[in-house]
Scaffold this motif. Structure first.
Motif, PDB file in Angstrom:
ATOM      1  N   GLY A 132      35.791  18.260  32.390  1.00 48.67           N
ATOM      2  CA  GLY A 132      35.736  19.215  31.297  1.00 48.67           C
ATOM      3  C   GLY A 132      35.768  20.671  31.717  1.00 48.67           C
ATOM      4  N   ARG A 133      36.029  20.937  32.976  1.00 53.87           N
ATOM      5  CA  ARG A 133      36.048  22.320  33.458  1.00 53.87           C
ATOM      6  C   ARG A 133      37.479  22.741  33.789  1.00 53.87           C
ATOM      7  NH1 ARG A 133      30.323  23.071  34.520  1.00 53.87           N
ATOM      8  NH2 ARG A 133      30.629  25.302  34.842  1.00 53.87           N
ATOM      9  N   SER A 134      37.754  24.019  33.564  1.00 53.53           N
ATOM     10  CA  SER A 134      39.043  24.610  33.875  1.00 53.53           C
ATOM     11  C   SER A 134      38.807  26.022  34.380  1.00 53.53           C
ATOM     12  CB  SER A 134      39.940  24.646  32.627  1.00 53.53           C
ATOM     13  OG  SER A 134      40.107  23.365  32.067  1.00 53.53           O
ATOM     14  N   THR A 135      39.877  26.639  34.891  1.00 54.71           N
ATOM     15  CA  THR A 135      39.806  28.034  35.302  1.00 54.71           C
ATOM     16  C   THR A 135      40.784  28.839  34.453  1.00 54.71           C
ATOM     17  OG1 THR A 135      39.253  27.410  37.570  1.00 54.71           O
ATOM     18  CG2 THR A 135      40.014  29.663  37.202  1.00 54.71           C
ATOM     19  N   LEU A 136      40.273  29.877  33.831  1.00 51.15           N
ATOM     20  CA  LEU A 136      41.084  30.761  33.007  1.00 51.15           C
ATOM     21  C   LEU A 136      41.368  32.039  33.777  1.00 51.15           C
ATOM     22  CD1 LEU A 136      42.270  31.542  30.152  1.00 51.15           C
ATOM     23  CD2 LEU A 136      40.052  32.641  29.738  1.00 51.15           C
ATOM     24  N   TYR A 137      42.654  32.422  33.832  1.00 54.82           N
ATOM     25  CA  TYR A 137      43.064  33.686  34.431  1.00 54.82           C
ATOM     26  C   TYR A 137      43.594  34.572  33.314  1.00 54.82           C
ATOM     27  CZ  TYR A 137      42.914  30.850  38.678  1.00 54.82           C
ATOM     28  OH  TYR A 137      42.520  30.013  39.708  1.00 54.82           O
ATOM     29  N   ALA A 138      43.098  35.792  33.242  1.00 55.57           N
ATOM     30  CA  ALA A 138      43.472  36.704  32.172  1.00 55.57           C
ATOM     31  C   ALA A 138      43.907  38.045  32.751  1.00 55.57           C
ATOM     32  CB  ALA A 138      42.302  36.917  31.206  1.00 55.57           C
ATOM     33  N   GLU A 172      47.559  38.524  22.124  1.00 52.50           N
ATOM     34  CA  GLU A 172      48.852  38.606  22.799  1.00 52.50           C
ATOM     35  C   GLU A 172      49.270  37.278  23.416  1.00 52.50           C
ATOM     36  OE1 GLU A 172      52.162  39.534  25.301  1.00 52.50           O
ATOM     37  OE2 GLU A 172      50.301  38.558  25.940  1.00 52.50           O
ATOM     38  N   ASP A 173      48.311  36.414  23.752  1.00 57.80           N
ATOM     39  CA  ASP A 173      48.640  35.135  24.369  1.00 57.80           C
ATOM     40  C   ASP A 173      47.591  34.110  23.970  1.00 57.80           C
ATOM     41  OD1 ASP A 173      50.080  33.329  25.847  1.00 57.80           O
ATOM     42  OD2 ASP A 173      49.810  34.322  27.769  1.00 57.80           O
ATOM     43  N   LEU A 174      47.960  32.838  24.094  1.00 58.26           N
ATOM     44  CA  LEU A 174      47.090  31.723  23.720  1.00 58.26           C
ATOM     45  C   LEU A 174      47.190  30.623  24.765  1.00 58.26           C
ATOM     46  CD1 LEU A 174      48.346  31.404  20.034  1.00 58.26           C
ATOM     47  CD2 LEU A 174      46.116  32.300  20.676  1.00 58.26           C
ATOM     48  N   VAL A 175      46.071  29.962  25.066  1.00 56.79           N
ATOM     49  CA  VAL A 175      46.091  28.768  25.908  1.00 56.79           C
ATOM     50  C   VAL A 175      45.214  27.699  25.275  1.00 56.79           C
ATOM     51  CG1 VAL A 175      46.637  29.869  28.111  1.00 56.79           C
ATOM     52  CG2 VAL A 175      44.260  29.751  27.370  1.00 56.79           C
ATOM     53  N   HIS A 176      45.629  26.454  25.426  1.00 57.68           N
ATOM     54  CA  HIS A 176      44.895  25.322  24.880  1.00 57.68           C
ATOM     55  C   HIS A 176      43.923  24.786  25.926  1.00 57.68           C
ATOM     56  CE1 HIS A 176      44.828  20.801  24.045  1.00 57.68           C
ATOM     57  NE2 HIS A 176      44.026  21.360  23.163  1.00 57.68           N
ATOM     58  N   VAL A 177      42.682  24.585  25.538  1.00 56.19           N
ATOM     59  CA  VAL A 177      41.686  23.992  26.429  1.00 56.19           C
ATOM     60  C   VAL A 177      41.936  22.485  26.460  1.00 56.19           C
ATOM     61  CG1 VAL A 177      39.224  23.673  26.902  1.00 56.19           C
ATOM     62  CG2 VAL A 177      40.041  25.802  25.842  1.00 56.19           C
ATOM     63  N   PRO A 178      42.182  21.892  27.627  1.00 58.01           N
ATOM     64  CA  PRO A 178      42.607  20.489  27.717  1.00 58.01           C
ATOM     65  C   PRO A 178      41.666  19.526  27.001  1.00 58.01           C
ATOM     66  CG  PRO A 178      42.802  21.551  29.851  1.00 58.01           C
ATOM     67  CD  PRO A 178      42.091  22.525  28.964  1.00 58.01           C
ATOM     68  N   GLU A 180      31.156  23.475  22.312  1.00 58.79           N
ATOM     69  CA  GLU A 180      32.184  24.500  22.351  1.00 58.79           C
ATOM     70  C   GLU A 180      32.340  24.980  23.788  1.00 58.79           C
ATOM     71  OE1 GLU A 180      31.512  27.749  19.756  1.00 58.79           O
ATOM     72  OE2 GLU A 180      31.443  26.534  17.930  1.00 58.79           O
ATOM     73  N   PRO A 181      33.515  25.441  24.160  1.00 57.39           N
ATOM     74  CA  PRO A 181      33.703  25.962  25.521  1.00 57.39           C
ATOM     75  C   PRO A 181      32.799  27.153  25.805  1.00 57.39           C
ATOM     76  CG  PRO A 181      35.821  25.555  24.488  1.00 57.39           C
ATOM     77  CD  PRO A 181      34.781  25.410  23.408  1.00 57.39           C
ATOM     78  N   VAL A 182      32.334  27.239  27.049  1.00 53.13           N
ATOM     79  CA  VAL A 182      31.515  28.354  27.514  1.00 53.13           C
ATOM     80  C   VAL A 182      32.248  29.010  28.679  1.00 53.13           C
ATOM     81  CG1 VAL A 182      29.334  29.027  28.560  1.00 53.13           C
ATOM     82  CG2 VAL A 182      29.373  27.270  26.762  1.00 53.13           C
ATOM     83  N   LEU A 183      32.359  30.340  28.638  1.00 55.42           N
ATOM     84  CA  LEU A 183      33.032  31.071  29.697  1.00 55.42           C
ATOM     85  C   LEU A 183      32.034  31.747  30.611  1.00 55.42           C
ATOM     86  CD1 LEU A 183      35.744  30.563  28.317  1.00 55.42           C
ATOM     87  CD2 LEU A 183      36.281  32.991  28.619  1.00 55.42           C
ATOM     88  N   THR A 184      32.305  31.671  31.916  1.00 51.71           N
ATOM     89  CA  THR A 184      31.518  32.388  32.915  1.00 51.71           C
ATOM     90  C   THR A 184      32.479  33.161  33.803  1.00 51.71           C
ATOM     91  OG1 THR A 184      29.825  30.647  32.945  1.00 51.71           O
ATOM     92  CG2 THR A 184      29.854  32.197  34.799  1.00 51.71           C
ATOM     93  N   TRP A 185      32.319  34.471  33.864  1.00 49.76           N
ATOM     94  CA  TRP A 185      33.174  35.298  34.706  1.00 49.76           C
ATOM     95  C   TRP A 185      32.876  34.996  36.169  1.00 49.76           C
ATOM     96  CZ3 TRP A 185      32.157  38.981  38.458  1.00 49.76           C
ATOM     97  CH2 TRP A 185      33.247  39.770  38.865  1.00 49.76           C
ATOM     98  N   LYS A 186      33.953  34.811  36.994  1.00 52.60           N
ATOM     99  CA  LYS A 186      33.781  34.443  38.394  1.00 52.60           C
ATOM    100  C   LYS A 186      34.285  35.498  39.369  1.00 52.60           C
ATOM    101  CE  LYS A 186      32.433  30.975  39.468  1.00 52.60           C
ATOM    102  NZ  LYS A 186      31.045  30.504  39.706  1.00 52.60           N
ATOM    103  N   GLY A 187      35.185  36.375  38.922  1.00 48.68           N
ATOM    104  CA  GLY A 187      35.718  37.371  39.839  1.00 48.68           C
ATOM    105  C   GLY A 187      36.997  37.980  39.300  1.00 48.68           C
ATOM    106  N   CYS A 188      37.673  38.739  40.144  1.00 49.17           N
ATOM    107  CA  CYS A 188      38.930  39.344  39.740  1.00 49.17           C
ATOM    108  C   CYS A 188      39.785  39.615  40.974  1.00 49.17           C
ATOM    109  CB  CYS A 188      38.704  40.642  38.957  1.00 49.17           C
ATOM    110  SG  CYS A 188      38.135  42.051  39.946  1.00 49.17           S
ATOM    111  N   VAL A 189      41.074  39.804  40.724  1.00 51.60           N
ATOM    112  CA  VAL A 189      42.006  40.227  41.769  1.00 51.60           C
ATOM    113  C   VAL A 189      42.648  41.521  41.279  1.00 51.60           C
ATOM    114  CG1 VAL A 189      43.974  39.637  43.216  1.00 51.60           C
ATOM    115  CG2 VAL A 189      42.459  37.821  42.362  1.00 51.60           C
ATOM    116  N   PRO A 190      42.288  42.676  41.860  1.00 53.07           N
ATOM    117  CA  PRO A 190      42.845  43.946  41.388  1.00 53.07           C
ATOM    118  C   PRO A 190      44.356  44.016  41.607  1.00 53.07           C
ATOM    119  CG  PRO A 190      40.865  44.305  42.706  1.00 53.07           C
ATOM    120  CD  PRO A 190      41.260  42.873  42.895  1.00 53.07           C
ATOM    121  N   MET A 191      45.029  44.673  40.679  1.00 54.50           N
ATOM    122  CA  MET A 191      46.453  44.947  40.834  1.00 54.50           C
ATOM    123  C   MET A 191      46.635  46.126  41.787  1.00 54.50           C
ATOM    124  SD  MET A 191      48.215  42.750  39.168  1.00 54.50           S
ATOM    125  CE  MET A 191      49.834  43.559  39.244  1.00 54.50           C
ATOM    126  N   PRO A 192      47.812  46.219  42.441  1.00 55.52           N
ATOM    127  CA  PRO A 192      48.073  47.383  43.290  1.00 55.52           C
ATOM    128  C   PRO A 192      47.975  48.680  42.489  1.00 55.52           C
ATOM    129  CG  PRO A 192      49.686  45.658  43.708  1.00 55.52           C
ATOM    130  CD  PRO A 192      48.897  45.221  42.508  1.00 55.52           C
TER     131      PRO A 192
END
Length: 313
Positions: free
Chosen positions: A115-121, A42-48, A141-153
């Motif tokens: 070389g680090r970024s933060t991805l929000y999904a 549904e969406d795409l982002v480029h890793v800098p 290759e990029p490596v992802l590590t889950w850091k947390g979440c912000v719940p929706m109302p």
């Protein structure tokens, strides 16, 4: 500063459903090359500063994929066989833990250093929340590590997400409870923009941002404005970040397609794309008589444009 994202990548490649070995429909056509296999990206982002593109997965089990823009191949990025998780409880204390069932929708990527970024999904599936990942692109290759979440109302589903440099998040809700898809096509306000900053208890609505079909969202390079797609009005509106209710600063004219996601490209222009409007074989422009199934099953084709954020041309 944001990097080029979803729509820029769409100008270069199209993603279709199917297995990785699928051949039918994958041959270059009309100046496009195809990456077959990812499910419902549904969406795409480029890793800098890399050749890598991260794609969402709007389907059960799809999650996040890594696309090689050079070789036109893809691989599963998260969760994969061994998902990494390091919960930042200080920042994301309202989050119960790593997602067990992740379906992803809109994306945004906030570049960092070394070389680090933060991805929000935007995450669906087991819960409605904005999921946060550290992206380490310092290796092969990029490596992802889950850091947390912000719940929706409670009762709300996000569509798209954007991030300011201070970690403040903006999320759009396409249709509030009690509103309908037909309301959106009729040009009636159905959704809104919600804001969360580190330390807040949760997302809250930004008054004045209610539009017919709040869809894609992006922030300005200087962090003073944000841009919101209205799929119902077929426009993109610039709002002031510093006023409440949010002040409308500028709006595009009526676009000849239904805009969806929007991202800021490397030259500062806004990039957006969506399905064509005036397709006689599909009943003409979308209207309240069309159902979501009508629009999903009639092939309208797509358009992509670049918009000057200062003039909205």
């Amino acid at each position: 500063m944001k990097t080029a994202a979803a729509t820029a990548a769409l100008a270069l490649l199209c993603l279709t459903q199917g297995g990785a070995a699928q051949e039918d429909g994958c041959e270059p056509s009309g100046g496009l090359e195809f990456v077959c296999g990812p499910r419902n990206v549904e969406d795409l982002v480029h890793v800098p500063d890399t050749r890598w593109i991260i794609g969402s997965g709007m389907a059960e089990g799809a999650s996040l994929v890594l696309i090689d823009s050079r070789d036109k191949t893809f691989s599963r990025l998260y969760p994969g066989d061994a998902p990494r998780a390091e919960h930042d409880r200080e920042t994301y204390g309202q989050c119960p833990g790593a997602p067990a069932d992740l379906v992803t929708h809109g994306l945004t990527l906030l570049p960092g250093r070394d070389g680090r970024s933060t991805l929000y999904a935007v995450g669906h599936g087991g819960r409605e929340a904005i999921e946060v990942f550290d992206v380490d692109a310092s290796g092969a290759e990029p490596v992802l590590t889950w850091k947390g979440c912000v719940p929706m109302p409670e009762g709300l589903e996000a569509n798209s997400v954007a991030a300011f440099d201070d970690g403040t998040l903006l999320a759009t809700v396409l249709v509030h409870p009690g509103r309908t898809f037909a309301d959106q096509l009729a040009g009636e306000p159905t959704g809104g923009v919600y804001r969360w900053s580190p330390g807040d208890a949760g997302f809250t609505l930004i008054p004045g941002t209610e539009l017919p079909g709040n869809n894609g969202i992006e922030v300005s390079e200087d962090g003073e404005e944000f841009f919101v797609v209205s799929s119902g009005l077929h426009t993109i509106t610039a709002f002031s970040r510093r006023t409440e209710p949010a002040e409308v600063l500028r709006t595009t004219g009526h676009l000849p397609f239904t805009p969806d996601n929007v991202h800021r490209g490397p030259d500062g222009r806004l990039l957006t794309a969506g399905m064509k409007d005036d397709v006689p074989a599909c009943g003409g422009p979308p209207n309240p008589q069309h159902t979501l199934e009508d629009l999903a099953t009639c092939p309208r084709g797509f358009m992509a444009v670049a918009i000057d954020p200062e003039t909205m041309e």
